[in-house]
Design a protein around this motif. Sequence first.
Motif, PDB file in Angstrom:
ATOM      1  N   LEU A 154       0.879  -1.169   0.000  1.00 13.36           N
ATOM      2  CA  LEU A 154       0.000   0.000   0.000  1.00 13.36           C
ATOM      3  C   LEU A 154       0.914   1.216   0.000  1.00 13.36           C
ATOM      4  CD1 LEU A 154      -2.889   1.304   0.401  1.00 13.36           C
ATOM      5  CD2 LEU A 154      -2.435   1.212   2.843  1.00 13.36           C
ATOM      6  N   GLY A 155       0.906   1.942  -1.095  1.00 14.09           N
ATOM      7  CA  GLY A 155       1.773   3.120  -1.202  1.00 14.09           C
ATOM      8  C   GLY A 155       1.029   4.355  -0.738  1.00 14.09           C
ATOM      9  N   THR A 173       1.628   8.838   0.705  1.00 13.37           N
ATOM     10  CA  THR A 173       2.499   9.891   1.240  1.00 13.37           C
ATOM     11  C   THR A 173       2.470   9.842   2.772  1.00 13.37           C
ATOM     12  OG1 THR A 173       0.622  11.368   0.871  1.00 13.37           O
ATOM     13  CG2 THR A 173       2.420  11.512  -0.672  1.00 13.37           C
ATOM     14  N   HIS A 213      -2.872   7.416   9.014  1.00  9.59           N
ATOM     15  CA  HIS A 213      -4.079   7.449   9.856  1.00  9.59           C
ATOM     16  C   HIS A 213      -4.771   6.084   9.844  1.00  9.59           C
ATOM     17  CE1 HIS A 213      -6.347   7.767   6.095  1.00  9.59           C
ATOM     18  NE2 HIS A 213      -5.679   8.856   5.766  1.00  9.59           N
ATOM     19  N   HIS A 264      -5.690   4.222   6.535  1.00  9.30           N
ATOM     20  CA  HIS A 264      -4.613   3.415   5.941  1.00  9.30           C
ATOM     21  C   HIS A 264      -4.415   2.110   6.716  1.00  9.30           C
ATOM     22  CE1 HIS A 264      -2.768   7.641   5.244  1.00  9.30           C
ATOM     23  NE2 HIS A 264      -3.221   7.243   4.059  1.00  9.30           N
ATOM     24  N   SER A 270      -7.281  -0.543   6.636  1.00 10.61           N
ATOM     25  CA  SER A 270      -7.359  -1.160   5.305  1.00 10.61           C
ATOM     26  C   SER A 270      -6.209  -2.160   5.132  1.00 10.61           C
ATOM     27  CB  SER A 270      -7.243  -0.110   4.200  1.00 10.61           C
ATOM     28  OG  SER A 270      -8.268   0.826   4.302  1.00 10.61           O
ATOM     29  N   ARG A 281       1.404  15.127  -7.241  1.00  9.46           N
ATOM     30  CA  ARG A 281       0.770  16.086  -6.343  1.00  9.46           C
ATOM     31  C   ARG A 281       1.840  17.005  -5.760  1.00  9.46           C
ATOM     32  NH1 ARG A 281      -1.713  12.485  -1.758  1.00  9.46           N
ATOM     33  NH2 ARG A 281      -1.990  14.519  -0.804  1.00  9.46           N
ATOM     34  N   ILE A 314      -4.733   0.192  -3.868  1.00  9.15           N
ATOM     35  CA  ILE A 314      -4.939   1.646  -3.962  1.00  9.15           C
ATOM     36  C   ILE A 314      -6.393   1.953  -3.609  1.00  9.15           C
ATOM     37  CG2 ILE A 314      -3.107   2.086  -5.674  1.00  9.15           C
ATOM     38  CD1 ILE A 314      -5.181   2.140  -7.866  1.00  9.15           C
ATOM     39  N   ALA A 352      -7.437   7.084  -5.681  1.00  4.50           N
ATOM     40  CA  ALA A 352      -6.187   6.876  -6.440  1.00  4.50           C
ATOM     41  C   ALA A 352      -6.482   6.159  -7.757  1.00  4.50           C
ATOM     42  CB  ALA A 352      -5.197   6.084  -5.592  1.00  4.50           C
ATOM     43  N   THR A 356     -12.449   0.190  -1.513  1.00  2.00           N
ATOM     44  CA  THR A 356     -13.520   1.175  -1.358  1.00  2.00           C
ATOM     45  C   THR A 356     -13.059   2.286  -0.412  1.00  2.00           C
ATOM     46  OG1 THR A 356     -14.380  -0.310   0.345  1.00  2.00           O
ATOM     47  CG2 THR A 356     -15.511  -0.319  -1.774  1.00  2.00           C
ATOM     48  N   ARG A 357     -13.514   3.488  -0.676  1.00  2.00           N
ATOM     49  CA  ARG A 357     -13.194   4.621   0.191  1.00  2.00           C
ATOM     50  C   ARG A 357     -14.412   5.537   0.218  1.00  2.00           C
ATOM     51  NH1 ARG A 357      -7.905   8.658   0.203  1.00  2.00           N
ATOM     52  NH2 ARG A 357      -8.588   9.707   2.090  1.00  2.00           N
ATOM     53  N   ALA A 414      -5.843  12.307   5.335  1.00  2.00           N
ATOM     54  CA  ALA A 414      -4.718  13.076   5.875  1.00  2.00           C
ATOM     55  C   ALA A 414      -4.999  14.574   5.728  1.00  2.00           C
ATOM     56  CB  ALA A 414      -3.432  12.683   5.159  1.00  2.00           C
ATOM     57  N   THR A 415      -5.649  14.943   4.635  1.00  2.00           N
ATOM     58  CA  THR A 415      -5.982  16.368   4.430  1.00  2.00           C
ATOM     59  C   THR A 415      -6.853  16.880   5.576  1.00  2.00           C
ATOM     60  OG1 THR A 415      -5.944  16.022   2.050  1.00  2.00           O
ATOM     61  CG2 THR A 415      -7.062  18.008   2.812  1.00  2.00           C
TER      62      THR A 415
HETATM   63  P1  ATP Z   1      -4.372  13.199   1.438  1.00  2.00           P
HETATM   64  O1  ATP Z   1      -5.641  13.612   2.138  1.00  2.00           O
HETATM   65  O2  ATP Z   1      -3.149  14.012   1.829  1.00  2.00           O
HETATM   66  O3  ATP Z   1      -4.556  13.077  -0.060  1.00  2.00           O
HETATM   67  P2  ATP Z   1      -4.803  10.378   2.057  1.00  2.00           P
HETATM   68  O4  ATP Z   1      -5.559  10.343   3.337  1.00  2.00           O
HETATM   69  O5  ATP Z   1      -5.564  10.159   0.780  1.00  2.00           O
HETATM   70  O6  ATP Z   1      -3.970  11.743   1.962  1.00  2.00           O
HETATM   71  P3  ATP Z   1      -2.508   8.901   1.087  1.00  2.00           P
HETATM   72  O7  ATP Z   1      -1.227   8.712   1.820  1.00  2.00           O
HETATM   73  O8  ATP Z   1      -2.517   9.785  -0.085  1.00  2.00           O
HETATM   74  O9  ATP Z   1      -3.612   9.366   2.183  1.00  2.00           O
HETATM   75  O10 ATP Z   1      -3.134   7.505   0.718  1.00  2.00           O
HETATM   76  C1  ATP Z   1      -2.399   6.348   0.435  1.00  2.00           C
HETATM   77  C2  ATP Z   1      -3.327   5.288  -0.111  1.00  2.00           C
HETATM   78  O11 ATP Z   1      -4.294   4.930   0.879  1.00  2.00           O
HETATM   79  C3  ATP Z   1      -4.128   5.744  -1.340  1.00  2.00           C
HETATM   80  O12 ATP Z   1      -4.236   4.655  -2.251  1.00  2.00           O
HETATM   81  C4  ATP Z   1      -5.478   6.104  -0.753  1.00  2.00           C
HETATM   82  O13 ATP Z   1      -6.494   5.962  -1.704  1.00  2.00           O
HETATM   83  C5  ATP Z   1      -5.613   5.089   0.373  1.00  2.00           C
HETATM   84  N1  ATP Z   1      -6.450   5.584   1.464  1.00  2.00           N
HETATM   85  C6  ATP Z   1      -6.250   6.688   2.193  1.00  2.00           C
HETATM   86  N2  ATP Z   1      -7.212   6.841   3.118  1.00  2.00           N
HETATM   87  C7  ATP Z   1      -8.062   5.816   2.965  1.00  2.00           C
HETATM   88  C8  ATP Z   1      -9.292   5.420   3.632  1.00  2.00           C
HETATM   89  N3  ATP Z   1      -9.818   6.146   4.590  1.00  2.00           N
HETATM   90  N4  ATP Z   1      -9.891   4.278   3.199  1.00  2.00           N
HETATM   91  C9  ATP Z   1      -9.359   3.537   2.191  1.00  2.00           C
HETATM   92  N5  ATP Z   1      -8.204   3.855   1.524  1.00  2.00           N
HETATM   93  C10 ATP Z   1      -7.574   4.978   1.913  1.00  2.00           C
END
Ligand code: ATP
Length: 206
Positions: A5-6, A8, A13, A16, A19, A43, A102, A106, A129-130, A173-174
């Motif tokens: 799972l890649g 930033t 949190h 991540h 999941s 980004r 992803i 993503a 799913t997200r 994360a935002t």
């Molecule tokens: P930002 O809000 O800064 O864009 P983010 O919360 O999306 O950050 P990333 O580090 O960009 O976090 O996400 C890494 C991977 O984890 C991505 O593939 C993203 O889709 C997935 N991901 C992040 N948050 C969740 C979540 N709540 N449920 C499922 N997948 C998630």
Amino acid sequence: MIGILGGTFNPVHYGHLRSALEVKEIFELTELRLVLSAQPPHRDQPTASTENRLKMLTLAIDEQPDLKIDDRELNRSGPSYMVDTLKSIRDEIDTQPLLLFIGTDAFNQLTHWHQWQALFDYAHIVVLTRPNYTPQSLSVFFNKHLAKEHTELAQNSAGKLYFQSVRQLDISATAIRNMIAEHKNPGFLLPDKVLTYIRQQQLYLR
Ligand code: ATP
């Protein structure tokens, strides 16, 4: 099967972490690696340094033997292209199935990734799913790669697209960065140890 799972992870949190843990169990992975994107190419550069993001990831999985960190992107210069990461992991694992996880957000941007079609030469892509996101409609290319059953992933080293639902946690994360900038408390959205570190280092304050 190995999964990655890649991200930033700015900061890492429970969206991540939960999941990651779920897919490790669902797909019976031998390893689930969190790959820290050093210089995300698609980004703005993350507001927290690579060192801080790695430290937060380390604190987050400290007592969680089911998850590992893969820091190979930190040892490369230039943009951290996922295709290069997959190639380098593939060189180490021979023909074992490799799953790139992803989130749906993503996946909806996937066709903008560097050499995105080549990702399927090295790994399967599993879309999780997200909340608040629905997957883009599938092009002919994606349909050609679509797997209906997750057993198809174990039977091939790479090349399949699969959709997997996971527990829906509306955390990003935002949102966490914004809460901190507004002096709100993001507690229970991320591990306490990570939040303590953020406060010690005074990260994400405007
Ligand atoms: P930002 O809000 O800064 O864009 P983010 O919360 O999306 O950050 P990333 O580090 O960009 O976090 O996400 C890494 C991977 O984890 C991505 O593939 C993203 O889709 C997935 N991901 C992040 N948050 C969740 C979540 N709540 N449920 C499922 N997948 C998630």
